[in-house]
Design an enzyme around this catalytic site. Structure first.
Site, PDB file in Angstrom:
ATOM      1  N   TRP A  77      -2.791   8.652  -9.425  1.00 58.75           N
ATOM      2  CA  TRP A  77      -1.881   7.913  -9.354  1.00 58.75           C
ATOM      3  C   TRP A  77      -1.752   6.722 -10.334  1.00 58.75           C
ATOM      4  CZ3 TRP A  77       2.072   7.668  -6.054  1.00 58.75           C
ATOM      5  CH2 TRP A  77       2.833   6.603  -5.892  1.00 58.75           C
ATOM      6  N   TYR A 101     -10.320   0.210  -4.711  1.00 59.36           N
ATOM      7  CA  TYR A 101      -9.997  -0.548  -3.505  1.00 59.36           C
ATOM      8  C   TYR A 101     -11.358  -0.815  -2.823  1.00 59.36           C
ATOM      9  CZ  TYR A 101      -5.020  -0.702  -4.123  1.00 59.36           C
ATOM     10  OH  TYR A 101      -3.753  -0.824  -4.575  1.00 59.36           O
ATOM     11  N   ASN A 107      -5.180  10.879  -0.380  1.00 59.69           N
ATOM     12  CA  ASN A 107      -5.202   9.649  -1.268  1.00 59.69           C
ATOM     13  C   ASN A 107      -6.638   8.756  -1.041  1.00 59.69           C
ATOM     14  OD1 ASN A 107      -2.671  10.377  -1.695  1.00 59.69           O
ATOM     15  ND2 ASN A 107      -1.979   8.626  -0.873  1.00 59.69           N
ATOM     16  N   GLU A 133      -3.681  11.100  -4.804  1.00 60.94           N
ATOM     17  CA  GLU A 133      -3.873   9.649  -5.376  1.00 60.94           C
ATOM     18  C   GLU A 133      -5.162   9.274  -5.670  1.00 60.94           C
ATOM     19  OE1 GLU A 133      -0.072   7.546  -2.791  1.00 60.94           O
ATOM     20  OE2 GLU A 133      -1.799   6.432  -3.664  1.00 60.94           O
ATOM     21  N   TYR A 179      -9.616   5.908  -3.109  1.00 61.01           N
ATOM     22  CA  TYR A 179      -9.497   5.049  -4.110  1.00 61.01           C
ATOM     23  C   TYR A 179     -10.999   4.143  -4.443  1.00 61.01           C
ATOM     24  CZ  TYR A 179      -4.689   4.915  -4.932  1.00 61.01           C
ATOM     25  OH  TYR A 179      -3.328   5.549  -5.566  1.00 61.01           O
ATOM     26  N   ASN A 198       3.624   9.904   3.987  1.00 60.87           N
ATOM     27  CA  ASN A 198       2.567   9.274   3.040  1.00 60.87           C
ATOM     28  C   ASN A 198       1.972   8.335   3.781  1.00 60.87           C
ATOM     29  OD1 ASN A 198       1.576   8.762   0.189  1.00 60.87           O
ATOM     30  ND2 ASN A 198       2.163   6.899   0.814  1.00 60.87           N
ATOM     31  N   GLU A 199       0.668   8.693   3.863  1.00 55.86           N
ATOM     32  CA  GLU A 199      -0.423   7.661   4.458  1.00 55.86           C
ATOM     33  C   GLU A 199      -0.057   7.243   5.766  1.00 55.86           C
ATOM     34  OE1 GLU A 199      -1.325   5.103   1.403  1.00 55.86           O
ATOM     35  OE2 GLU A 199      -2.510   6.199   0.329  1.00 55.86           O
ATOM     36  N   ASP A 220       3.971   0.122  -1.148  1.00 56.60           N
ATOM     37  CA  ASP A 220       3.853  -0.599  -2.442  1.00 56.60           C
ATOM     38  C   ASP A 220       4.647  -0.236  -3.713  1.00 56.60           C
ATOM     39  OD1 ASP A 220       1.159  -0.290  -4.968  1.00 56.60           O
ATOM     40  OD2 ASP A 220       2.302  -2.269  -4.617  1.00 56.60           O
ATOM     41  N   LYS A 275      -1.293   1.143 -12.649  1.00 57.16           N
ATOM     42  CA  LYS A 275      -2.172   2.344 -12.502  1.00 57.16           C
ATOM     43  C   LYS A 275      -1.620   3.545 -13.196  1.00 57.16           C
ATOM     44  CE  LYS A 275      -4.483   1.386  -7.855  1.00 57.16           C
ATOM     45  NZ  LYS A 275      -3.726   0.179  -7.641  1.00 57.16           N
TER      46      LYS A 275
HETATM   47  C1  LIG Z   1      -3.858   2.242  -0.580  1.00 50.03           C
HETATM   48  C2  LIG Z   1      -2.520   2.743  -0.386  1.00 50.03           C
HETATM   49  C3  LIG Z   1      -2.270   4.174  -1.018  1.00 50.03           C
HETATM   50  N1  LIG Z   1      -1.583   4.095  -2.212  1.00 50.03           N
HETATM   51  C4  LIG Z   1      -0.104   3.930  -1.893  1.00 50.03           C
HETATM   52  C5  LIG Z   1       0.676   3.852  -3.176  1.00 50.03           C
HETATM   53  O1  LIG Z   1       2.175   3.782  -2.904  1.00 50.03           O
HETATM   54  C6  LIG Z   1       0.275   2.502  -3.791  1.00 50.03           C
HETATM   55  O2  LIG Z   1       1.149   2.452  -5.103  1.00 50.03           O
HETATM   56  C7  LIG Z   1      -1.281   2.954  -4.214  1.00 50.03           C
HETATM   57  C8  LIG Z   1      -1.860   1.797  -4.949  1.00 50.03           C
HETATM   58  O3  LIG Z   1      -2.092   0.591  -4.331  1.00 50.03           O
HETATM   59  O4  LIG Z   1      -1.655   1.677  -6.321  1.00 50.03           O
HETATM   60  C9  LIG Z   1      -2.084   2.957  -3.038  1.00 50.03           C
END
Ligand SMILES: CCCN1C[C@@H](O)[C@H](O)[C@@H](C(=O)O)C1
Length: 600
Positions: free
Chosen positions: A554, A475, A469, A509, A471, A414-415, A166, A573
């Site tokens: 984040w 999300y 991380n 995050e 959300y 990362n992830e 992203d 964000k």
């Molecule tokens: C869901 C993926 C995790 N995270 C990665 C980061 O690079 C993205 O910018 C962030 C987002 O979607 O704001 C989410």
């Protein structure tokens, strides 16, 4: 894997000249440049600033979104006074891959758009003349390269990247290019690792030189330029009485000077600033000099308007002033190693860095988030080739950054998709292969994505501490349902708490896209009020578990991404806007952080 990664400098033995400015530039849509001898001359070039990503300068979409081969060229004068030295071109970053030509001679290629490399041009250079430097570059994304993605060919024949991540695929010579000259017998690398005693410190050093001849002496000076320790030999100990330790937000630096001499003649000299400190993980504590630290900081991006991913000293200065204003003490170089100047800022300001390689997008679900497939990434037939590049870039990142006191830990992914057993063999190899790379033996980690929870990740055994991380509130379980998001987060953390795992957990995050100036009472997603409410929810959770030892929302600032129905001209964000002005949430979080001591 690069041998020469020391930061360039000018002194009585060395020469360093930045080649920043306007270079000739040309897209090579047909990939014909090599056949058409562009190594000798770019036909009808335009002018392109360096360092800069090329993308955002253009007013047409074909150019901004350009994917494929592209070329840079510049005439570089090499003074005759440099004769007898190794002459090199040092590229801070060429994104994502490059081949270097000088006066028509192919010198070398490099893969990886976020780490430096040196091209030894001694054999091709003409002294006291202009020399033609030409680069053939490419910015395509592939599943077997870092960062991971695909490159599609549209029906009109044009290529388009499909990132599994992203952030925008900003491309070009994103960091400075240097003309450098060094003695043939020169310092290639050094290491400096501290251990602490009672009001005394020992800095164990090693020095690698390009030739075995010559003797090495090392001097350490304090901030008043007073010599505090000396030693001889290519390895040894510098013993410092009453050391001024490097601490979080209380940095003290020493100048280490290495001299190579033969027959009383100085062959080479290299100086660098180091910090005397130790990093340890003790149970669920992260410790600096044996004192627990609590990480307050951000995920960031090297991102700004006009020059994209280019390193910009002005933006970096502003970002550090913002982070200090917030009461922060750390950040992660999400999702790639940053320009060396960033680590030097952090060394001076006493910030801790989680240094991350661009092993991002190793998750097909992320691709599905962006329109890709949904399968286990590590079951793909691309992982063997990917592993070679991945290890190469972890090795170079640690090699480049190992002497910075600010670097706290290495983030190797990362992830990644760790919710399938197919990830385990790859992780076993990677964590085994990187264990001995850092002479300071800093902790190694990676970020665990939403789908890689306490119950579902097959790779929890690898990291020395955990980066989560998460959300909820954005999300999933968003808006009015955020209370279920909090409950779900607590359920997972209760499992961490009840387990026999006794390692620190840092939230690396969490956040909400927020349109600056959008206010709603009661809140609604995308409003400034909602961003605060989401942060308040996470902070309630953090304050409930003593093994949570850091919070890095984040993102520090809004940043550019691919266009899409989930993005309003990029990711919003940020606690700050892309032009580095605060949203309401910045004032809220600042108040929280000013009340949390760095050693809480
Ligand atoms: C869901 C993926 C995790 N995270 C990665 C980061 O690079 C993205 O910018 C962030 C987002 O979607 O704001 C989410």
């Amino acid at each position: 894997m690069e041998q020469e990664l020391l930061y360039p400098l000018t002194n009585k033995c060395r020469f360093d000249q930045k080649l920043d400015g306007l270079w000739d530039f040309k897209f090579d849509r047909e990939s014909q440049g090599l056949a058409d001898n562009w190594t000798a001359k770019l036909p009808d070039p335009i002018k392109m600033p360096v360092p800069a990503s090329f993308n955002d300068f253009f007013t047409d979409k074909d150019s901004r979104e350009y994917t494929g081969d592209f070329w840079y060229a510049k005439r570089v004068f090499v003074p005759g006074s440099l004769r007898g030295k190794l002459i090199g071109l040092r590229f801070g970053a060429a994104t994502h891959r490059a081949t270097v030509y000088v006066n028509g001679q192919e010198i070398r290629s490099h893969e990886g758009g976020f780490l430096p490399f040196l091209a030894d041009i001694t054999s091709a250079v003409k002294f006291d003349e202009d020399n033609l430097v030409v680069l053939k570059m490419n910015n395509e994304l592939h599943r077997d390269a870092l960062p991971a993605g695909d490159t599609a060919v549209l029906k009109n024949g044009k290529k388009m990247v499909k990132p599994f991540f992203d952030f925008y695929n900003y491309s070009g010579l994103n960091r400075s290019v240097h003309l450098v000259a060094m003695p043939e017998n020169h310092v290639v690398d050094y290491t400096a690792v501290s251990s602490l005693g009672d009001d005394v410190a020992t800095v164990h050093y090693t020095v690698t030189t390009s030739q075995s001849a010559g003797s090495v002496s090392v001097t350490l000076r304090d901030e008043n330029d007073q010599i505090v320790a000396t030693s001889n030999g290519r390895s040894g100990d510098l013993v410092v009485q009453h050391p001024q330790l490097w601490n979080v937000r209380d940095a003290h630096l020493y100048t280490l000077t290495i001299q190579v001499t033969a027959n009383d003649q100085l062959l080479d000299e290299y100086s660098d600033e180091i910090g005397i400190r130790t990093i340890t993980i003790a149970g669920h504590q992260i410790e600096v000099n044996g004192q627990p630290v609590y990480l307050k900081g951000f995920g960031r991006h090297e991102d700004s308007i006009y020059a994209g991913r280019a390193f910009d000293l002005n933006v970096e200065k502003r970002d550090f002033e913002l982070m200090k204003w917030m009461g922060a003490n750390s950040f992660r170089t999400s999702h790639y190693p940053y320009d060396e100047e960033v680590y030097r800022f952090a060394d001076r300001e006493g910030f801790l860095i989680i240094d991350e390689v661009p092993a991002v997008g190793f998750k097909m679900a992320a691709a599905s988030f962006l329109g890709g497939l949904d399968q286990s990434f590590f079951a793909g037939d691309w992982t063997e080739e990917l592993y070679k590049k991945h290890l190469d870039q972890v090795t170079d990142m640690i090699h480049r950054d190992k002497n910075h006191p600010s670097v706290l830990a290495w983030s190797l992914f990362n992830e990644p998709d760790t919710s399938s057993k197919s990830a385990v063999p790859y992780f076993e190899k990677m964590f085994a292969a990187t264990k001995a790379l850092d002479p300071d033996q800093r902790p190694r980690t990676f970020t665990l994505n939403e789908d890689d929870t306490f119950d579902t990740s097959y790779c929890k055994q690898f990291p020395d501490f955990y980066l989560l991380n998460r959300y909820p509130g954005w999300y999933h379980k968003w808006g009015y349902e955020i209370s279920d998001g909090e409950a779900g987060l607590r359920e997972e953390l209760d499992k961490w708490a009840a387990s026999d795992i006794d390692k620190p957990v840092v939230f690396s995050e969490y956040g909400a896209d927020t349109q600056p100036g959008l206010h709603k009472l009661p809140s609604v997603m995308w409003s400034e009020e909602y961003q605060i409410e989401l942060l308040q929810m996470f902070n309630r959770v953090f304050d409930s578990y003593d093994f949570i030892r850091g919070e890095q929302p984040w993102n520090l600032a809004d940043f550019q991404t691919v266009e899409g129905n989930m993005r309003v001209n990029g990711n919003k964000k940020g606690l700050f806007t892309r032009d580095r002005q605060p949203k309401e949430a910045a004032f809220y979080l600042r108040q929280r952080w000013l009340d949390i001591d760095n050693n809480f």
